[in-house]
Design a protein around this motif. Sequence first.
Motif, PDB file in Angstrom:
ATOM      1  N   LYS A  81       0.875  -1.177   0.000  1.00 52.23           N
ATOM      2  CA  LYS A  81       0.000   0.000   0.000  1.00 52.23           C
ATOM      3  C   LYS A  81       0.914   1.229   0.000  1.00 52.23           C
ATOM      4  N   TYR A  82       1.398   1.588  -1.184  1.00 51.02           N
ATOM      5  CA  TYR A  82       2.440   2.610  -1.278  1.00 51.02           C
ATOM      6  C   TYR A  82       1.958   4.007  -0.893  1.00 51.02           C
ATOM      7  N   THR A  83       0.701   4.307  -1.197  1.00 60.71           N
ATOM      8  CA  THR A  83       0.197   5.636  -0.826  1.00 60.71           C
ATOM      9  C   THR A  83       0.153   5.786   0.688  1.00 60.71           C
ATOM     10  N   SER A  84      -0.384   4.761   1.367  1.00 57.93           N
ATOM     11  CA  SER A  84      -0.406   4.800   2.839  1.00 57.93           C
ATOM     12  C   SER A  84       1.012   4.887   3.390  1.00 57.93           C
ATOM     13  N   ALA A  85       1.918   4.103   2.796  1.00 62.50           N
ATOM     14  CA  ALA A  85       3.305   4.088   3.278  1.00 62.50           C
ATOM     15  C   ALA A  85       3.925   5.481   3.149  1.00 62.50           C
ATOM     16  N   ILE A  86       3.652   6.152   2.032  1.00 63.11           N
ATOM     17  CA  ILE A  86       4.211   7.495   1.830  1.00 63.11           C
ATOM     18  C   ILE A  86       3.618   8.486   2.833  1.00 63.11           C
ATOM     19  N   VAL A  87       2.310   8.387   3.063  1.00 59.81           N
ATOM     20  CA  VAL A  87       1.670   9.283   4.043  1.00 59.81           C
ATOM     21  C   VAL A  87       2.291   9.065   5.431  1.00 59.81           C
TER      22      VAL A  87
END
Length: 183
Positions: free
Chosen positions: A106-112
Amino acid sequence: MKRNVLVWVEVAIIAALSMALSSIPDIAGWFTPSWGAIVLVIFSLRRGLTPGLAAGLLWGLLHFPLGKVYFLSVEQVLIEYIIAFAVMGLAGLLYSPFQKALKAEKYTSAIVLACTSAFVGVGVRYFFHYIAGVIFWSKDAPAGTSPWLYSLTVNGTAALGTFIVVVIACVALIRQKKIWIAH
Ligand code: 218
């Protein structure tokens, strides 16, 4: 290598690497972003809070043998080279949800989560430099400028620049799982 030993070896390597990045030619005096924070925030998300705090503390301590400490008083040095560097490891507070998000791709969550961690680690560090700036560095303020505003300008700029370079690095490297996930 035993896992525990490996973690501490990584702590030492990260502190040394952060210190090496600190030696990048200073482009704007006290306004310069802290390049080593990139490595420290990533490491705090890779190994968690305690290793992050330890690596930050060790990075701060490395300034002493290398003669890179700007000394004004014992209290100032304690705040700026021990406390301020160690607290950057607070970026490791979100270690668990970050690891979970990344493992699930879950790259978006990881970036957030990484950006929030960078905000906390860098923000708390520069809060200490800001306070130290008001108390100890007002001698450098241009005549007529209040110490509060002077310190806010200097440390706010450095904090923002540091936060931006950390975020850029995290976004650029987020798919490189080997960096973030330890074995
Ligand atoms: C206004 C002002 N000027 C200088 C300092 C000192 N300072 C700022 C940022 C980071 C560090 C640690 C070494 O990189 C130091 C000593 C300040 N706090 N405020």
